[in-house]
Scaffold this motif. Sequence first.
Motif, PDB file in Angstrom:
ATOM      1  N   GLU A 235      -4.553  61.807  79.159  1.00 35.18           N
ATOM      2  CA  GLU A 235      -5.350  61.270  80.266  1.00 35.18           C
ATOM      3  C   GLU A 235      -4.912  61.928  81.570  1.00 35.18           C
ATOM      4  OE1 GLU A 235      -6.283  56.908  82.325  1.00 35.18           O
ATOM      5  OE2 GLU A 235      -5.728  57.033  80.207  1.00 35.18           O
ATOM      6  N   SER A 236      -5.885  62.463  82.321  1.00 32.07           N
ATOM      7  CA  SER A 236      -5.600  63.155  83.576  1.00 32.07           C
ATOM      8  C   SER A 236      -6.676  62.841  84.602  1.00 32.07           C
ATOM      9  CB  SER A 236      -5.524  64.666  83.348  1.00 32.07           C
ATOM     10  OG  SER A 236      -4.479  64.987  82.448  1.00 32.07           O
ATOM     11  N   LYS A 237      -6.427  63.279  85.809  1.00 30.84           N
ATOM     12  CA  LYS A 237      -7.353  63.001  86.912  1.00 30.84           C
ATOM     13  C   LYS A 237      -8.696  63.685  86.717  1.00 30.84           C
ATOM     14  CE  LYS A 237      -4.944  60.308  89.618  1.00 30.84           C
ATOM     15  NZ  LYS A 237      -5.409  58.941  89.960  1.00 30.84           N
ATOM     16  N   THR A 238      -8.670  64.866  86.111  1.00 31.37           N
ATOM     17  CA  THR A 238      -9.919  65.591  85.888  1.00 31.37           C
ATOM     18  C   THR A 238     -10.111  65.849  84.395  1.00 31.37           C
ATOM     19  OG1 THR A 238      -8.934  67.800  86.042  1.00 31.37           O
ATOM     20  CG2 THR A 238      -9.618  66.736  88.107  1.00 31.37           C
TER      21      THR A 238
ATOM     22  N   SER B  22      -4.385  69.792  78.804  1.00 38.89           N
ATOM     23  CA  SER B  22      -3.162  69.125  78.348  1.00 38.89           C
ATOM     24  C   SER B  22      -3.216  68.868  76.844  1.00 38.89           C
ATOM     25  CB  SER B  22      -2.987  67.806  79.104  1.00 38.89           C
ATOM     26  OG  SER B  22      -1.817  67.136  78.676  1.00 38.89           O
ATOM     27  N   ALA B  23      -4.367  68.397  76.343  1.00 40.03           N
ATOM     28  CA  ALA B  23      -4.517  68.139  74.906  1.00 40.03           C
ATOM     29  C   ALA B  23      -4.450  69.439  74.113  1.00 40.03           C
ATOM     30  CB  ALA B  23      -5.832  67.416  74.643  1.00 40.03           C
ATOM     31  N   ALA B  24      -5.036  70.511  74.667  1.00 38.89           N
ATOM     32  CA  ALA B  24      -4.992  71.808  73.991  1.00 38.89           C
ATOM     33  C   ALA B  24      -3.562  72.318  73.887  1.00 38.89           C
ATOM     34  CB  ALA B  24      -5.859  72.809  74.746  1.00 38.89           C
ATOM     35  N   GLY B  25      -2.762  72.054  74.907  1.00 34.64           N
ATOM     36  CA  GLY B  25      -1.363  72.468  74.872  1.00 34.64           C
ATOM     37  C   GLY B  25      -0.592  71.753  73.777  1.00 34.64           C
ATOM     38  N   VAL B  26      -0.843  70.453  73.628  1.00 35.27           N
ATOM     39  CA  VAL B  26      -0.180  69.687  72.565  1.00 35.27           C
ATOM     40  C   VAL B  26      -0.635  70.181  71.196  1.00 35.27           C
ATOM     41  CG1 VAL B  26       0.086  67.407  71.530  1.00 35.27           C
ATOM     42  CG2 VAL B  26       0.129  67.654  74.015  1.00 35.27           C
ATOM     43  N   PHE B  27      -1.933  70.469  71.075  1.00 37.36           N
ATOM     44  CA  PHE B  27      -2.458  70.941  69.789  1.00 37.36           C
ATOM     45  C   PHE B  27      -1.833  72.275  69.402  1.00 37.36           C
ATOM     46  CE2 PHE B  27      -5.911  73.001  67.241  1.00 37.36           C
ATOM     47  CZ  PHE B  27      -5.819  72.158  66.138  1.00 37.36           C
TER      48      PHE B  27
ATOM     49  N   SER C  63     -10.011  58.426  86.017  1.00 38.67           N
ATOM     50  CA  SER C  63      -9.399  59.515  85.258  1.00 38.67           C
ATOM     51  C   SER C  63     -10.295  59.857  84.066  1.00 38.67           C
ATOM     52  CB  SER C  63      -7.999  59.111  84.766  1.00 38.67           C
ATOM     53  OG  SER C  63      -8.082  57.967  83.931  1.00 38.67           O
ATOM     54  N   TYR C  64      -9.830  60.835  83.288  1.00 32.91           N
ATOM     55  CA  TYR C  64     -10.544  61.243  82.076  1.00 32.91           C
ATOM     56  C   TYR C  64      -9.570  61.224  80.904  1.00 32.91           C
ATOM     57  CZ  TYR C  64     -14.444  62.687  84.993  1.00 32.91           C
ATOM     58  OH  TYR C  64     -15.482  62.689  85.877  1.00 32.91           O
ATOM     59  N   ARG C  65     -10.069  60.738  79.779  1.00 31.48           N
ATOM     60  CA  ARG C  65      -9.222  60.617  78.587  1.00 31.48           C
ATOM     61  C   ARG C  65      -9.820  61.441  77.454  1.00 31.48           C
ATOM     62  NH1 ARG C  65      -6.974  55.141  75.643  1.00 31.48           N
ATOM     63  NH2 ARG C  65      -6.803  55.985  73.542  1.00 31.48           N
ATOM     64  N   LEU C  66      -8.980  62.290  76.866  1.00 29.51           N
ATOM     65  CA  LEU C  66      -9.398  63.093  75.720  1.00 29.51           C
ATOM     66  C   LEU C  66      -8.633  62.647  74.484  1.00 29.51           C
ATOM     67  CD1 LEU C  66     -10.358  66.745  75.529  1.00 29.51           C
ATOM     68  CD2 LEU C  66      -8.680  65.903  73.873  1.00 29.51           C
ATOM     69  N   ASP C  67      -9.365  62.362  73.419  1.00 23.02           N
ATOM     70  CA  ASP C  67      -8.786  61.967  72.128  1.00 23.02           C
ATOM     71  C   ASP C  67      -9.130  63.034  71.093  1.00 23.02           C
ATOM     72  OD1 ASP C  67      -7.702  59.224  72.708  1.00 23.02           O
ATOM     73  OD2 ASP C  67      -9.794  58.876  73.240  1.00 23.02           O
ATOM     74  N   HIS C  68      -8.110  63.625  70.509  1.00 21.44           N
ATOM     75  CA  HIS C  68      -8.278  64.671  69.498  1.00 21.44           C
ATOM     76  C   HIS C  68      -7.713  64.142  68.180  1.00 21.44           C
ATOM     77  CE1 HIS C  68      -7.675  69.230  68.431  1.00 21.44           C
ATOM     78  NE2 HIS C  68      -8.355  68.558  67.514  1.00 21.44           N
TER      79      HIS C  68
ATOM     80  N   ILE D 156     -13.236  65.322  68.541  1.00 19.33           N
ATOM     81  CA  ILE D 156     -12.700  65.439  69.890  1.00 19.33           C
ATOM     82  C   ILE D 156     -13.631  64.664  70.818  1.00 19.33           C
ATOM     83  CG2 ILE D 156     -12.159  66.976  71.808  1.00 19.33           C
ATOM     84  CD1 ILE D 156     -11.508  69.151  69.848  1.00 19.33           C
ATOM     85  N   ASN D 157     -13.083  63.684  71.517  1.00 20.57           N
ATOM     86  CA  ASN D 157     -13.883  62.855  72.412  1.00 20.57           C
ATOM     87  C   ASN D 157     -13.274  62.874  73.808  1.00 20.57           C
ATOM     88  OD1 ASN D 157     -15.772  61.736  70.398  1.00 20.57           O
ATOM     89  ND2 ASN D 157     -13.951  60.736  69.575  1.00 20.57           N
ATOM     90  N   LEU D 158     -14.118  63.162  74.785  1.00 20.99           N
ATOM     91  CA  LEU D 158     -13.704  63.159  76.186  1.00 20.99           C
ATOM     92  C   LEU D 158     -14.541  62.112  76.914  1.00 20.99           C
ATOM     93  CD1 LEU D 158     -12.085  64.429  78.531  1.00 20.99           C
ATOM     94  CD2 LEU D 158     -13.995  66.031  78.827  1.00 20.99           C
ATOM     95  N   ASN D 159     -13.865  61.113  77.505  1.00 17.97           N
ATOM     96  CA  ASN D 159     -14.572  60.024  78.168  1.00 17.97           C
ATOM     97  C   ASN D 159     -13.925  59.694  79.510  1.00 17.97           C
ATOM     98  OD1 ASN D 159     -16.482  59.150  75.946  1.00 17.97           O
ATOM     99  ND2 ASN D 159     -14.529  58.911  74.884  1.00 17.97           N
ATOM    100  N   PRO D 160     -14.757  59.324  80.485  1.00 21.44           N
ATOM    101  CA  PRO D 160     -14.193  58.880  81.767  1.00 21.44           C
ATOM    102  C   PRO D 160     -13.574  57.499  81.637  1.00 21.44           C
ATOM    103  CG  PRO D 160     -16.576  58.667  81.789  1.00 21.44           C
ATOM    104  CD  PRO D 160     -16.224  59.360  80.504  1.00 21.44           C
ATOM    105  N   VAL D 161     -12.543  57.250  82.420  1.00 18.20           N
ATOM    106  CA  VAL D 161     -11.908  55.933  82.477  1.00 18.20           C
ATOM    107  C   VAL D 161     -12.332  55.288  83.798  1.00 18.20           C
ATOM    108  CG1 VAL D 161      -9.737  54.659  82.528  1.00 18.20           C
ATOM    109  CG2 VAL D 161      -9.953  56.714  81.094  1.00 18.20           C
ATOM    110  N   TYR D 162     -12.913  54.113  83.715  1.00 13.63           N
ATOM    111  CA  TYR D 162     -13.491  53.467  84.894  1.00 13.63           C
ATOM    112  C   TYR D 162     -12.585  52.355  85.435  1.00 13.63           C
ATOM    113  CZ  TYR D 162     -17.957  55.746  83.819  1.00 13.63           C
ATOM    114  OH  TYR D 162     -18.953  56.658  83.578  1.00 13.63           O
ATOM    115  N   PHE D 163     -12.662  52.181  86.737  1.00 11.51           N
ATOM    116  CA  PHE D 163     -12.069  51.038  87.419  1.00 11.51           C
ATOM    117  C   PHE D 163     -13.221  50.219  87.992  1.00 11.51           C
ATOM    118  CE2 PHE D 163     -10.605  49.288  91.578  1.00 11.51           C
ATOM    119  CZ  PHE D 163      -9.804  48.275  91.066  1.00 11.51           C
ATOM    120  N   TYR D 164     -13.142  48.906  87.786  1.00 11.06           N
ATOM    121  CA  TYR D 164     -14.249  48.037  88.194  1.00 11.06           C
ATOM    122  C   TYR D 164     -13.806  47.150  89.365  1.00 11.06           C
ATOM    123  CZ  TYR D 164     -16.296  49.491  83.759  1.00 11.06           C
ATOM    124  OH  TYR D 164     -16.793  50.242  82.721  1.00 11.06           O
ATOM    125  N   PRO D 165     -13.937  47.636  90.598  1.00  6.59           N
ATOM    126  CA  PRO D 165     -13.571  46.797  91.760  1.00  6.59           C
ATOM    127  C   PRO D 165     -14.593  45.677  91.953  1.00  6.59           C
ATOM    128  CG  PRO D 165     -14.537  48.859  92.482  1.00  6.59           C
ATOM    129  CD  PRO D 165     -14.387  48.970  90.994  1.00  6.59           C
TER     130      PRO D 165
END
Length: 212
Positions: A32-35, A42-47, A87-92, A69-78
């Motif tokens: 999970e990262s800001k962009t 980051s996920a590619a580096g681990v792979f 942020s964005y979360r990638l699951d491989h 491989i799934n890339l999804n935004p992480v939301y904050f609900y004010p």
Amino acid sequence: SAKFDNILSVSGTGAAKANPDRVLVSLSVTQESKTAQQATESAAGVFNKLIQAMTAEGIARSDLQTNSINLNPVYFYPKDQPPQITSYRLDHSITVTVKSQDTTQLGSRAGRVIDAAISSGVTDINGITFTVGDETIKVLRTQALKSAIDDAKDKATTISGALGVKILGVSNVSENVYVPIPSPVFKAVREVAAGPAAPPTDIAPGQFQVSV
């Protein structure tokens, strides 16, 4: 063809077992990262580290398979405001196939693969499945089917003899195949905070069984 007016229905069961010769290790990398780009890189580096670690353990590249491989935004609900992307979360999701004709060595080798995967940055071990190759499954199915037929014939012979009737032939046959997955047992699990002397992960495989 013969006409059967009176039908005797029986069921027979048969099973055949074999020691597993491979284990499927399901694991995943979550970053999970800001962009989105940072999460992907980051996920590619681990792979890439995972590939190197698996190669060092003797795992062929063809036995390392990406499931999704799934890339999804992480939301904050004010409160009283529209959702904001924080942020964005990638699951491989990945499956590693570990092979060995020695069942004891298979469990130990799978444990080493799990330890190496965690050391390379893998975040989740989702499950392990002990199994056999397709040719072995065919052999087991044939053996189990023969046992099931023999079981059904024995039952039919016993029942017909007790009733004083004669069996003329087979009217109908149906087949149901069940292939259960044996549950692995973790004999030793390496803790995250353990030191160098921590025991390696070891897994005790159960037998693979085909039932008919």
